[in-house]
Write an enzyme that holds these catalytic residues in place. Structure first.
Site, PDB file in Angstrom:
ATOM      1  N   ASP A 177       0.158   5.198   1.227  1.00  0.00           N
ATOM      2  CA  ASP A 177       0.096   6.051   2.428  1.00  0.00           C
ATOM      3  C   ASP A 177       0.114   5.225   3.711  1.00  0.00           C
ATOM      4  O   ASP A 177      -0.622   4.244   3.831  1.00  0.00           O
ATOM      5  CB  ASP A 177      -1.193   6.879   2.435  1.00  0.00           C
ATOM      6  CG  ASP A 177      -1.252   7.897   1.312  1.00  0.00           C
ATOM      7  OD1 ASP A 177      -1.018   7.513   0.150  1.00  0.00           O
ATOM      8  OD2 ASP A 177      -1.553   9.064   1.587  1.00  0.00           O
ATOM      9  N   ASP A 202       0.869  -1.164   0.000  1.00  0.00           N
ATOM     10  CA  ASP A 202       0.000   0.000   0.000  1.00  0.00           C
ATOM     11  C   ASP A 202       0.921   1.234   0.000  1.00  0.00           C
ATOM     12  O   ASP A 202       2.117   1.112   0.285  1.00  0.00           O
ATOM     13  CB  ASP A 202      -0.846  -0.089   1.285  1.00  0.00           C
ATOM     14  CG  ASP A 202      -1.453   1.221   1.659  1.00  0.00           C
ATOM     15  OD1 ASP A 202      -2.188   1.774   0.831  1.00  0.00           O
ATOM     16  OD2 ASP A 202      -1.197   1.703   2.780  1.00  0.00           O
TER      17      ASP A 202
END
Ligand code: IMP
Ligand code: MG
Length: 438
Positions: A172, A170
């Site tokens: 952020d 992922d």
């Protein structure tokens, strides 16, 4: 009241509070972690020695730690065996069967499927050496201790018995702080380069949904430039944007070091229902549901409609309350689930920290598309690393359907996990060369 209860009250981690708040939406791994925590709480209550601070006749910390360690280890071994049994049931019923009749399923009804065995005893011993869990007198084994033990067990299993072929990250909170970019000084860069040099493929599977290469370059330039400087061949790393909507492959000489890949190359056959018409219908329902929430909760936000997503975000400097974000996610999710539009295509409504987005598709599709792009990598050889694994407004937990996962809470934990993978691989290499030479 025992010490344990006071400590539990004082130290409850955010995920646990969130879980209690949304217990109607129990999520498999959260419940599994809570269950293991409950098992470890018993020896903690019985064996911890909080009074040895002032009573000389009580066991010392070292004596207490040894007995607590032995009991915790035994419990983790027992859970490890329950997972082995669960996998055997899973294999009989097919990986996607939801009515696994294992003992673990009876004990933790929401438990999901496992792609690999998890050496929990070894992983506990590893984390105990780092976190001194058994030495603690006032703080019981916590949700975070168990989350990290599960991550270590997953890494051990992938490196020792399976084979790690793909790592998806992922963006952020996993690779960089929320809303930031992957700058050249990011400590994940040398670790990702190491994986690439060992032949492991890399995917960045992010909700951030841009259609232009330049925007992804702007967020990821530190890593993309480092790949070029280290002569990593083209197409070993991909960026999947908008959960599962836009695929770009690293290409050193492209203007922004990324090349857009045609959907025919990576889309799964099931994605054929993702037509412009179905997408528009779903986003229309989502946009109207978001607007209802904006007005009901009087939120000072703008609505952003994109080709594959719709979201709300506040002006710079304004922070929305967690309750507002989560209420919005749950309302929008419910409205969408009841709409005919959502019967045709999957969607993902999630709380991005200070915004709420509804995306077409979700990370299970994003990860599966990366697996397909790299020639059909199996879920048991693929690891997704992310920070959002709670069901209420999280987007990484869907990846749990596509591959093994590691739930981290900060970019620093991602670095620690990659170091574990690197050390385990080095240890495996040493033992292979020793047995090869024998
Ligand atoms: P992730 O953690 O890498 O999945 O990124 C999530 C964040 O990306 C969200 O919180 C948003 O701030 C941002 N974002 C930008 N564009 C989109 C979009 O199209 N869909 C969802 N999130 C987006
Ligand atoms: Mg994230």
């Amino acid at each position: 009241m025992t010490t344990r209860y006071r400590v539990e009250y004082a130290l409850k981690e955010r995920p646990v509070r969130k879980y209690i708040y949304f217990q109607v939406m129990a999520f498999a791994d959260t419940e599994l972690i809570e269950w293991i925590k409950g098992l470890l709480a018993v020896p903690f209550v019985l064996l911890s020695q909080p009074t040895n601070i002032h009573e000389d006749d009580k066991p010392t910390v070292a004596q207490m730690a040894q007995s607590a360690h032995d009991r915790y280890s035994q419990i983790m071994k027992d859970v490890e065996d329950l997972i082995i049994d669960h996998i055997a049931h899973q294999k009989r019923g097919g990986l996607w069967s939801t009515d696994t009749k294992s003992k673990l399923k009876l004990l933790v009804p929401s438990v999901g499927n496992f792609f690999t065995h998890l050496p929990l005893k070894d992983a506990f011993e590893f984390q105990d050496r780092r976190r001194f869990i058994s030495n603690r007198r006032f703080v019981a084994p916590s949700f975070n201790d168990i989350r990290l033990i599960l991550n270590t067990a997953q890494a051990m299993s992938l490196v020792r018995t399976s084979r790690l072929e793909l790592v998806t990250f992922d963006g952020d909170v996993t690779l960089y702080d929320d809303g930031q970019s992957l700058t050249p000084d990011n400590p994940c860069i040398p670790r990702i380069l190491h994986l690439l040099k060992k032949g492991v493929r890399i995917g960045i599977v992010t909700a951030a949904g841009y259609t232009e290469e330049s925007k992804y370059y702007g967020r990821l330039y530190g890593l993309l430039d480092a790949l070029a400087e280290n002569d990593i061949p083209a197409h070993q790393l991909v960026v999947m944007g908008g959960e599962a909507n836009f695929l770009f492959a690293y290409t050193p000489h492209a203007e922004h070091r990324l090349e857009r890949i045609a959907p025919e190359v990576w889309q799964l056959p099931e994605m054929s229902t993702w037509t412009e018409e179905n997408i528009k219908n779903l986003l229309d329902v989502a946009e109207s549901a978001l607007k209802q929430c904006v007005s009901a909760l009087n939120m000072p936000v703008s609505v952003l409609r994109k080709s594959r997503a719709v979201g709300i975000y506040p002006p710079a400097g304004v922070k929305l309350a967690r309750e507002q974000l989560e209420e919005t996610v749950l309302v929008v999710q419910r409205i969408l689930e009841m709409s005919p539009a959502a019967k045709k295509i999957p969607f993902c409504a999630f709380n991005g920290g200070n915004d709420v987005f509804v995306d077409i598709g979700d990370k299970s599709w994003g990860v599966m598309a990366c697996q397909r792009y790299f020639g059909g990598i199996e879920g048991g050889r693929s690891l997704h690393v992310g920070d959002q694994f709670l069901s209420a407004g999280a987007n990484d937990f869907k990846a749990r359907l596509a591959c093994t996962t590691a739930w981290i809470a900060s970019p620093a934990e991602t670095v620690a996990l990659l170091d574990e993978v690197q050390d385990l691989s080095a240890a495996r290499g040493r033992s292979h060369s020793l047995s090869g030479g024998a």
